[in-house]
Design a protein around this motif. Sequence first.
Motif, mmCIF file in Angstrom:
data_model
loop_
_atom_site.group_PDB
_atom_site.id
_atom_site.type_symbol
_atom_site.label_atom_id
_atom_site.label_comp_id
_atom_site.label_asym_id
_atom_site.label_seq_id
_atom_site.Cartn_x
_atom_site.Cartn_y
_atom_site.Cartn_z
ATOM 1 N N THR A 243 -12.928 -6.439 -0.870
ATOM 2 C CA THR A 243 -11.739 -5.594 -0.711
ATOM 3 C C THR A 243 -11.924 -4.280 -1.465
ATOM 4 O O THR A 243 -11.617 -3.197 -0.954
ATOM 5 N N SER B 9 -5.508 -6.374 -0.033
ATOM 6 C CA SER B 9 -6.204 -7.490 0.593
ATOM 7 C C SER B 9 -5.339 -8.078 1.710
ATOM 8 O O SER B 9 -4.236 -8.541 1.476
ATOM 9 N N ASP C 117 -9.642 -8.964 7.620
ATOM 10 C CA ASP C 117 -10.100 -10.000 6.691
ATOM 11 C C ASP C 117 -10.236 -11.290 7.488
ATOM 12 O O ASP C 117 -9.240 -11.891 7.891
ATOM 13 N N GLU D 81 -13.968 -7.784 6.302
ATOM 14 C CA GLU D 81 -14.319 -8.705 5.198
ATOM 15 C C GLU D 81 -14.640 -10.072 5.773
ATOM 16 O O GLU D 81 -14.063 -10.468 6.772
HETATM 17 MG MG LIG Z 1 -10.830 -9.589 -0.301
#
Ligand SMILES: [Mg+2]
Length: 165
Positions: A49, A67, A86, A114
């Motif tokens: 992040t 995040s 993410d 991510e």
């Molecule tokens: Mg992260």
Amino acid sequence: MRITHRSENAVSCCTRSAAETQALGRALGAVLAEGDVVAVSGPLGAGKTCFIQGLARGAGVTDNVTSPTFIIHRQHRGRVPFHHIDAYRLCGGEALLEAVGAELFSEPSIVGVEWADRVADALPDERLWVDLRYAADGRNVHVKADGTRARQILSALELSDDPGD
Ligand SMILES: [Mg+2]
Ligand SMILES: Nc1ncnc2c1ncn2[C@@H]1O[C@H](COP(=O)(O)OP(=O)(O)OP(=O)(O)O)[C@@H](O)[C@H]1O
């Protein structure tokens, strides 16, 4: 940051603080353009992040990048639209495309992912891959360019090597 290796298609360095991890992301973000995809991997808490926060900043995003673990996908306004994904909760590329829409990678935007290793089969072949690993003095960061455009980005990437003590 300390640069340990640099070639046409890869850069390895060691960042010794969160600020250095962000600075590396910012330097990369500054040379990205629409259509570029940055896949980020590394274990829990490695700094993914943190790196993408820098990446977004370099790409001209001014709002807060946090995040998005529970959200999977957030869009920010930068020089061009910036997508932060993410994939922690996703298993496989199909799940990613279901969550964010198959057209994401053909839009004129920058995408940072991510946990990219979890959805690697849905990522375009042309991408930069950034892997973060714990090291005694911070994080080892390995940046790899897949494809001609990614190598072009890497050659434009300006890094200041600070070998430290
Ligand atoms: Mg992260
Ligand atoms: N080079 C570094 N040295 C020391 N700490 C660092 C370094 N880079 C990042 N960090 C710190 O690592 C911690 C985890 O960072 P971050 O939340 O970005 O990791 P993450 O990989 O996204 O985690 P998650 O797996 O939960 O998504 C933060 O406290 C951040 O400040």
